[in-house]
Design a protein around this motif. Structure first.
Motif, mmCIF file in Angstrom:
data_model
loop_
_atom_site.group_PDB
_atom_site.id
_atom_site.type_symbol
_atom_site.label_atom_id
_atom_site.label_comp_id
_atom_site.label_asym_id
_atom_site.label_seq_id
_atom_site.Cartn_x
_atom_site.Cartn_y
_atom_site.Cartn_z
ATOM 1 N N GLN A 49 0.841 -1.185 0.000
ATOM 2 C CA GLN A 49 0.000 0.000 0.000
ATOM 3 C C GLN A 49 0.885 1.246 0.000
ATOM 4 N N ALA A 50 0.330 2.359 -0.461
ATOM 5 C CA ALA A 50 1.118 3.593 -0.578
ATOM 6 C C ALA A 50 1.712 4.006 0.762
ATOM 7 N N TRP A 51 0.954 3.842 1.841
ATOM 8 C CA TRP A 51 1.463 4.268 3.146
ATOM 9 C C TRP A 51 2.650 3.412 3.578
ATOM 10 N N VAL A 52 2.662 2.142 3.142
ATOM 11 C CA VAL A 52 3.785 1.264 3.463
ATOM 12 C C VAL A 52 5.050 1.757 2.765
ATOM 13 N N SER A 53 4.945 2.047 1.475
ATOM 14 C CA SER A 53 6.108 2.526 0.723
ATOM 15 C C SER A 53 6.634 3.833 1.303
ATOM 16 N N ASP A 54 5.719 4.723 1.686
ATOM 17 C CA ASP A 54 6.144 5.998 2.269
ATOM 18 C C ASP A 54 6.890 5.783 3.581
ATOM 19 N N LEU A 55 6.381 4.879 4.413
ATOM 20 C CA LEU A 55 7.008 4.647 5.711
ATOM 21 C C LEU A 55 8.356 3.946 5.560
ATOM 22 N N GLU A 61 -2.015 -4.364 13.094
ATOM 23 C CA GLU A 61 -2.369 -5.351 14.110
ATOM 24 C C GLU A 61 -3.220 -6.477 13.534
ATOM 25 N N GLY A 62 -3.597 -6.350 12.262
ATOM 26 C CA GLY A 62 -4.324 -7.424 11.598
ATOM 27 C C GLY A 62 -3.425 -8.474 10.972
ATOM 28 N N LEU A 63 -2.113 -8.374 11.172
ATOM 29 C CA LEU A 63 -1.158 -9.319 10.585
ATOM 30 C C LEU A 63 -1.436 -10.751 11.042
ATOM 31 N N ARG A 64 -1.332 -11.673 10.084
ATOM 32 C CA ARG A 64 -1.355 -13.100 10.370
ATOM 33 C C ARG A 64 -0.091 -13.714 9.784
ATOM 34 N N VAL A 65 0.529 -14.607 10.536
ATOM 35 C CA VAL A 65 1.765 -15.252 10.092
ATOM 36 C C VAL A 65 1.554 -16.758 10.107
ATOM 37 N N ARG A 66 1.937 -17.400 9.009
ATOM 38 C CA ARG A 66 1.919 -18.867 8.960
ATOM 39 C C ARG A 66 3.341 -19.369 8.755
ATOM 40 N N PRO A 97 -3.720 -7.699 4.614
ATOM 41 C CA PRO A 97 -4.292 -6.970 3.470
ATOM 42 C C PRO A 97 -4.287 -5.458 3.626
ATOM 43 N N ALA A 98 -4.338 -4.948 4.849
ATOM 44 C CA ALA A 98 -4.333 -3.501 5.036
ATOM 45 C C ALA A 98 -2.990 -2.881 4.680
ATOM 46 N N TYR A 129 -0.472 -5.059 2.621
ATOM 47 C CA TYR A 129 0.029 -5.751 1.432
ATOM 48 C C TYR A 129 -1.133 -6.484 0.763
ATOM 49 N N PRO A 130 -1.484 -6.126 -0.468
ATOM 50 C CA PRO A 130 -2.630 -6.762 -1.128
ATOM 51 C C PRO A 130 -2.524 -8.278 -1.221
ATOM 52 N N LYS A 131 -1.300 -8.802 -1.377
ATOM 53 C CA LYS A 131 -1.115 -10.240 -1.513
ATOM 54 C C LYS A 131 -0.195 -10.759 -0.399
ATOM 55 N N PRO A 132 -0.411 -12.002 0.040
ATOM 56 C CA PRO A 132 0.523 -12.596 1.004
ATOM 57 C C PRO A 132 1.930 -12.670 0.405
ATOM 58 N N TRP A 133 2.936 -12.593 1.254
ATOM 59 C CA TRP A 133 4.317 -12.705 0.803
ATOM 60 C C TRP A 133 5.151 -13.294 1.934
ATOM 61 N N GLY A 134 6.349 -13.738 1.611
ATOM 62 C CA GLY A 134 7.164 -14.349 2.647
ATOM 63 C C GLY A 134 8.524 -14.785 2.158
ATOM 64 N N PHE A 135 9.080 -15.803 2.803
ATOM 65 C CA PHE A 135 10.450 -16.233 2.537
ATOM 66 C C PHE A 135 10.648 -17.611 3.152
ATOM 67 N N THR A 136 11.803 -18.200 2.887
ATOM 68 C CA THR A 136 12.192 -19.476 3.481
ATOM 69 C C THR A 136 13.473 -19.285 4.282
ATOM 70 N N ALA A 137 13.487 -19.800 5.496
ATOM 71 C CA ALA A 137 14.674 -19.744 6.352
ATOM 72 C C ALA A 137 15.205 -21.157 6.557
ATOM 73 N N ASN A 138 16.522 -21.279 6.598
ATOM 74 C CA ASN A 138 17.168 -22.575 6.798
ATOM 75 C C ASN A 138 18.075 -22.511 8.017
ATOM 76 N N MET A 139 17.936 -23.492 8.887
ATOM 77 C CA MET A 139 18.753 -23.550 10.095
ATOM 78 C C MET A 139 19.446 -24.900 10.189
ATOM 79 N N ALA A 140 20.562 -24.912 10.894
ATOM 80 C CA ALA A 140 21.319 -26.141 11.114
ATOM 81 C C ALA A 140 21.401 -26.418 12.608
ATOM 82 N N LEU A 141 21.403 -27.697 12.958
ATOM 83 C CA LEU A 141 21.535 -28.083 14.355
ATOM 84 C C LEU A 141 22.920 -27.695 14.862
#
Length: 348
Positions: A72-78, A180-185, A205-206, A208-220
């Motif tokens: 959203q425009a406010w996100v880019s501005d911030l 505060e409406g963020l949901r994380v899976r 949605p307030a 980012y119009p579409k969900p987005w994310g990434f992959t993290a990899n960890m080692a023991l």
């Protein structure tokens, strides 16, 4: 000429280096004939037959990449405002919890798994509880720094849904905000004894119009253990911004700027990486390629402080030139010291 390396001060002044014991054999783990931990052995399983994620884990900082059009425009501005302010308001730079920020999925952490709950203990003394007792995710949980999480098994994949985050945290070190409406899976997979993969998806949605994310990899982290790493100093007393650098800027002719364009390679904190310097709209732009840590892949404007010295979001960039004025190296100036990158080629 004085440079205000505010962003770098944040790095060395507020974030303690991950600490751990050395040479502390981990009991009860599979080992090779030579006695070293066998990290490719089958993943352990609990009494319920599900993978057991218990252990001390460590991993590199993931690199979330958000399509600018998916904001959203406010996100880019911030985000722009936070970059101009050298990211001084980042929660971890102020000794506050990181919440759902992508960097939370890096560094040292201990996972303790039971049938009814999973605890994730971070080396900065923050923690999370993932409830596994079948409860539903509350629709309107009280906002908090670390959120409210429930988990379930989908085959051998642990699926965690979280909500109830306050809006004071970021989603990445680059300043992406959330509401505060963020949901994380999160989807956790332990394919073998020594590796843990986490797929993270942000839905808000307030912002980012579409969900987005990434992959993290960890080692023991076998044959060692985790120590606490406490944030002792915050960024509240630091000064400096991109506008301050602009006020001190000098004029550099375009033909001089063009001699600095190219790809420079070097090593920063033991990590091999490149700095790509571009010329756009009469201004030099630096982009770190293949980096880990504080500025991996971030594009930053270079503000001239002299004919060869530039400031880029809290770091200094000193170009070394030959007798024709063509750059042969660039020195990235951190509070921890200078790091030299040698010029390889001009970008296509």
């Amino acid at each position: 000429m004085r440079l205000s390396f505010a962003a770098l001060m944040l790095i060395v002044g507020t974030i303690p280096a991950g600490a751990q014991w050395l040479d502390r054999p981990t009991p009860g783990i599979p080992r090779t004939p030579g006695g070293t931990p066998n990290l490719t052995a089958p993943a352990p399983r609990g009494p319920d037959g599900k993978p057991d994620l218990t252990g001390v884990w460590n991993g590199p900082v993931p690199e979330p990449r958000l399509d600018p059009a998916n904001a959203q425009a406010w996100v880019s501005d911030l985000v722009g405002q936070r970059q101009r302010d050298y990211h001084k308001s980042r929660p971890s730079y102020r000794c506050l919890p990181s919440g759902p920020e992508a960097d939370r999925f890096a560094g040292w952490k201990r996972v303790l798994q039971t049938p009814s709950a999973i605890a994730i203990l971070n080396d900065d003394l923050t923690y999370r509880m993932i409830f596994m007792d079948g409860r539903e995710l509350e629709a309107t949980p009280a906002p908090s720094w670390m959120g409210y999480s429930v988990g379930r098994w989908d085959g051998d994949t642990l699926v965690v849904d979280s909500a109830g985050f306050n809006d004071k945290t970021w989603l990445s070190r680059y300043g992406q905000p959330h509401t505060e409406g963020l949901r994380v899976r999160e989807r956790y997979r332990r394919p073998d004894f020594g590796h843990l993969q986490v797929e993270v998806t942000y839905t808000d949605p307030a912002a980012y119009p579409k969900p987005w994310g990434f992959t993290a990899n960890m080692a023991l982290a076998a044959d060692t253990d985790m120590l606490e790493a406490v944030c002792e100093r915050s960024s509240e007393h630091w000064a400096g911004s991109l506008s301050d650098a602009a006020n001190r800027a000098v004029s550099v002719p375009p033909d001089v700027l063009a001699r600095y364009v190219g790809v420079y390679t070097g090593t920063y904190l033991g990590i091999r990486r490149s700095i790509e310097v571009l010329l756009s709209g009469g201004q030099l732009i630096a982009k770190v390629v293949g980096a880990a840590g504080v500025d991996g892949g971030e594009t930053r404007p270079l503000v001239p402080q002299s004919q060869t010295l530039f400031e880029g979001v809290g770091l200094g960039y000193q170009f070394i030139v030959d007798d024709k004025g063509v750059a042969t190296d660039v020195v990235e100036i951190h509070v921890s010291g200078p790091y030299t990158y040698s010029r390889q080629r001009r970008p296509r």
